[in-house]
Design a protein around this motif. Structure first.
Motif, mmCIF file in Angstrom:
data_model
loop_
_atom_site.group_PDB
_atom_site.id
_atom_site.type_symbol
_atom_site.label_atom_id
_atom_site.label_comp_id
_atom_site.label_asym_id
_atom_site.label_seq_id
_atom_site.Cartn_x
_atom_site.Cartn_y
_atom_site.Cartn_z
ATOM 1 N N ARG A 145 0.889 -1.197 -0.046
ATOM 2 C CA ARG A 145 0.116 0.044 0.010
ATOM 3 C C ARG A 145 1.080 1.233 -0.120
ATOM 4 O O ARG A 145 1.928 1.371 0.763
ATOM 5 N N TYR A 186 -7.880 3.679 -1.633
ATOM 6 C CA TYR A 186 -8.614 3.511 -0.323
ATOM 7 C C TYR A 186 -8.353 5.053 0.324
ATOM 8 O O TYR A 186 -7.351 5.647 0.340
ATOM 9 N N CYS A 187 -9.527 5.257 1.072
ATOM 10 C CA CYS A 187 -9.350 6.617 1.940
ATOM 11 C C CYS A 187 -9.487 6.151 3.210
ATOM 12 O O CYS A 187 -9.802 5.129 3.669
ATOM 13 N N ALA A 188 -8.765 7.141 4.283
ATOM 14 C CA ALA A 188 -8.387 6.544 5.448
ATOM 15 C C ALA A 188 -8.584 7.980 6.450
ATOM 16 O O ALA A 188 -8.184 9.177 5.866
ATOM 17 N N TYR A 190 0.655 5.035 6.393
ATOM 18 C CA TYR A 190 -0.655 4.478 6.336
ATOM 19 C C TYR A 190 -0.887 4.010 7.568
ATOM 20 O O TYR A 190 -1.999 3.597 8.093
ATOM 21 N N TYR A 241 -2.919 5.640 10.316
ATOM 22 C CA TYR A 241 -4.539 6.066 10.128
ATOM 23 C C TYR A 241 -5.498 5.115 10.908
ATOM 24 O O TYR A 241 -4.838 3.741 10.861
ATOM 25 N N ASP A 268 -8.972 4.349 10.898
ATOM 26 C CA ASP A 268 -10.087 4.050 9.969
ATOM 27 C C ASP A 268 -9.930 4.058 8.532
ATOM 28 O O ASP A 268 -9.476 5.024 8.099
ATOM 29 N N TRP A 269 -10.611 2.970 7.793
ATOM 30 C CA TRP A 269 -10.361 2.814 6.456
ATOM 31 C C TRP A 269 -11.623 2.376 5.685
ATOM 32 O O TRP A 269 -12.513 1.874 6.401
#
Length: 124
Positions: free
Chosen positions: A45, A95-97, A108, A111, A113-114
């Motif tokens: 990622r 993906y947003c986070a 990454y 973070y 919450d995904w």
């Protein structure tokens, strides 16, 4: 906990554009930094872009600078990723986070919450 739902992915030809959206639930959105990440098959990622809680400070990965733009609408609890001049190497699940933080981060692991991810495929 913040729930995130991405949309806007799809199949596009090289040189085309897409706009990804990430809608967030919860009243903490205004206090949260947001990030976009992507993962291609067989790869780790990677960071794409991030924005601070106010929406005024952004950071983009070098390979997308000038082509992608992250933005945040606190009134709509939504973060966007405008992607222009797409290339086949941009193909990935995006993906947003989010993180309860004023400041943005490109790691990454910071973070909490995904979203579930949205597929972007760029054909040559």
């Amino acid at each position: 906990q913040v729930q995130l739902v991405e949309s806007g992915g799809g199949l596009v030809q090289a040189g085309g554009s897409l706009r990804l959206s990430c809608a967030a639930s919860g009243r903490t959105f205004r206090s949260n930094a947001m990030g976009w990440f992507r993962q291609a098959p067989g790869k780790e990622r990677e960071f794409v872009a991030a924005i601070d809680s106010s929406g005024r400070i952004t950071k983009h990965q070098d390979s997308v600078k000038g082509r992608f733009t992250i933005s945040k609408d606190n009134a709509k609890n939504t973060v966007y990723l405008q992607m222009n001049s797409l290339k086949p190497e941009d193909t990935a699940v995006y993906y947003c986070a989010t993180r309860a933080s004023t400041y943005l981060y490109s790691d990454y692991r910071l973070y909490t919450d995904w979203g579930q991810g949205t597929q972007v495929t760029v054909s040559s």
